[in-house]
Design a protein around this motif. Structure first.
Motif, PDB file in Angstrom:
ATOM      1  N   ILE A 180       0.115 -12.097  -1.024  1.00 18.67           N
ATOM      2  CA  ILE A 180       0.684 -11.320   0.066  1.00 18.67           C
ATOM      3  C   ILE A 180       0.783 -12.184   1.320  1.00 18.67           C
ATOM      4  O   ILE A 180      -0.229 -12.662   1.845  1.00 18.67           O
TER       5      ILE A 180
ATOM      6  N   PRO B 155       2.357 -11.601   4.949  1.00 17.88           N
ATOM      7  CA  PRO B 155       3.025 -10.639   5.825  1.00 17.88           C
ATOM      8  C   PRO B 155       4.310 -11.196   6.430  1.00 17.88           C
ATOM      9  O   PRO B 155       4.348 -12.343   6.878  1.00 17.88           O
TER      10      PRO B 155
ATOM     11  N   GLN C 105       5.319  -6.258  -1.033  1.00 12.10           N
ATOM     12  CA  GLN C 105       4.838  -4.995  -0.499  1.00 12.10           C
ATOM     13  C   GLN C 105       5.942  -3.935  -0.466  1.00 12.10           C
ATOM     14  O   GLN C 105       5.675  -2.744  -0.635  1.00 12.10           O
ATOM     15  N   HIS C 106       7.181  -4.388  -0.231  1.00 11.41           N
ATOM     16  CA  HIS C 106       8.306  -3.463  -0.093  1.00 11.41           C
ATOM     17  C   HIS C 106       8.961  -3.139  -1.434  1.00 11.41           C
ATOM     18  O   HIS C 106       9.869  -2.304  -1.492  1.00 11.41           O
TER      19      HIS C 106
ATOM     20  N   ALA D  20       6.959  -2.602  -4.372  1.00 13.21           N
ATOM     21  CA  ALA D  20       5.847  -2.275  -5.266  1.00 13.21           C
ATOM     22  C   ALA D  20       6.293  -1.388  -6.425  1.00 13.21           C
ATOM     23  O   ALA D  20       5.840  -1.560  -7.559  1.00 13.21           O
TER      24      ALA D  20
ATOM     25  N   ALA E  64      -2.820 -12.541   5.768  1.00 12.72           N
ATOM     26  CA  ALA E  64      -2.822 -11.164   5.255  1.00 12.72           C
ATOM     27  C   ALA E  64      -4.171 -10.518   5.528  1.00 12.72           C
ATOM     28  O   ALA E  64      -5.218 -11.147   5.356  1.00 12.72           O
TER      29      ALA E  64
ATOM     30  N   GLN F  48      -3.683  -4.701   4.437  1.00 14.37           N
ATOM     31  CA  GLN F  48      -2.376  -4.964   3.837  1.00 14.37           C
ATOM     32  C   GLN F  48      -2.483  -5.181   2.334  1.00 14.37           C
ATOM     33  O   GLN F  48      -1.656  -4.680   1.564  1.00 14.37           O
ATOM     34  N   VAL F  49      -3.497  -5.905   1.917  1.00 14.99           N
ATOM     35  CA  VAL F  49      -3.694  -6.158   0.490  1.00 14.99           C
ATOM     36  C   VAL F  49      -4.053  -4.869  -0.235  1.00 14.99           C
ATOM     37  O   VAL F  49      -3.520  -4.570  -1.316  1.00 14.99           O
TER      38      VAL F  49
ATOM     39  N   PHE G 239      -1.047  -2.575  -0.742  1.00 19.54           N
ATOM     40  CA  PHE G 239      -0.208  -3.019  -1.850  1.00 19.54           C
ATOM     41  C   PHE G 239      -0.841  -2.642  -3.186  1.00 19.54           C
ATOM     42  O   PHE G 239      -0.165  -2.154  -4.099  1.00 19.54           O
TER      43      PHE G 239
ATOM     44  N   GLN H 120      -0.336   0.986  -3.826  1.00 17.05           N
ATOM     45  CA  GLN H 120       1.050   1.260  -4.245  1.00 17.05           C
ATOM     46  C   GLN H 120       1.226   0.981  -5.732  1.00 17.05           C
ATOM     47  O   GLN H 120       1.875   1.752  -6.445  1.00 17.05           O
TER      48      GLN H 120
END
Length: 288
Positions: free
Chosen positions: A214, A216, A222-223, A225, A261, A265-266, A269, A272
């Motif tokens: 990941i 950022p 992330q977008h 998943a 990251a 954030q991790v 993801f 998700q």
């Protein structure tokens, strides 16, 4: 390249993060990706013997003999001046190991090992050597219990994987981005082969793990998943996934300005992916 010997950047006798158990790891020199966030860019190219690093060495550990750069390990102080001087993403500080050289090292540590992992750079750039090494391990009565793994960017063709498949126990594959153009921007190559590799290795039961990094604002994982999860669920709902967090310590060039990251954030993801059916997920144990 001669399959009887390899150009090795580093050999690590013990590692618990390069596959299952305690492993001896061989880092081969050379890579077919040029990742913007590479922490070891000097492993990308083979030394061209241009000699530009020779005069810069403050310890006279380098010389140019018959148009070849010679590294004197006894004089070297590991100051990395040569690496910082090289304009070709390479290093003169490499070793030339034969299959028997590696086997002797493995025998030395064998009582403490679970297996062998060949990494890089990109390990499969020296595939003939890997195939010969793994074959020798499998034929040795005292070593054949050791598992043979490859840590790879996944760009090797299917025909290449077929050559090593009979002596391969598992592979860890990195998927840098979902969109091919973003993958190309990050690495210099698209990701069609990488996705094909993941599917093929899973089909023949040789895929140990898929790895995501990941970053950022730069990776699109992330977008995407949902797309990623569907792709992997179609291959194997129990597929093993490892998520790593980017940090900019030790990187070079533009990636030094990239944000690391965060744990949030991790974990977002990972959630998700879990919400889309994937559950065999390993998260970083440390966030820098």
């Amino acid at each position: 390249m001669n399959k009887s010997w390899a150009i090795v950047n580093k050999l690590l006798p013990f590692s618990c993060v390069d596959g299952p158990g305690n492993r001896l790891v061989i880092f081969l020199q050379g890579c077919n990706f040029k990742c913007l966030n590479c922490h070891n860019p000097y492993t990308i190219s083979l030394c061209s013997d241009c000699g530009s690093c020779v005069s810069s060495c403050p310890h006279q550990a380098l010389s140019l003999v018959d148009n070849k750069v010679i590294w004197q390990t006894s004089a070297c102080q590991q100051c990395d001046t040569c690496i910082n001087t090289c304009s070709h993403s390479s290093t003169p500080m490499t070793y030339r190991y034969s299959v028997e050289d590696i086997l002797q090292t493995i025998r030395k540590y064998q009582p403490f090992l679970t297996g062998i992992t060949v990494s890089g750079g990109e390990a499969t750039m020296q595939l003939p050597f890997i195939t010969k090494l793994f074959s020798a391990i499998k034929q040795d009565q005292n070593l054949k219990h050791l598992t043979c793994f490859i840590d790879s960017n996944g760009y090797l063709s299917q025909s290449g994987w077929q050559k090593v498949q009979p002596v391969l126990d598992g592979a860890m594959i990195d998927l840098k981005a979902w969109d091919s153009q973003i993958h190309k921007k990050l690495t210099g190559r698209d990701n069609h082969r990488v996705k094909q590799t993941i599917a093929y290795l899973a089909k023949i039961n040789k895929l140990y793990e898929v790895r995501f990094l990941i970053i950022p604002e730069h990776t699109d994982l992330q977008h995407n998943a949902t797309h990623l999860a569907q792709f992997l669920m179609d291959i194997d709902p129990n597929i093993k996934i490892r998520i790593n967090a980017f940090h900019n310590h030790g990187v070079h060039g533009i990636a030094k300005t990239w944000k690391p990251a965060t744990q949030d954030q991790v974990e977002l993801f990972a959630m998700q992916l879990k919400n889309n059916g994937l559950h065999n997920i390993t998260l970083p144990s440390v966030y820098l």
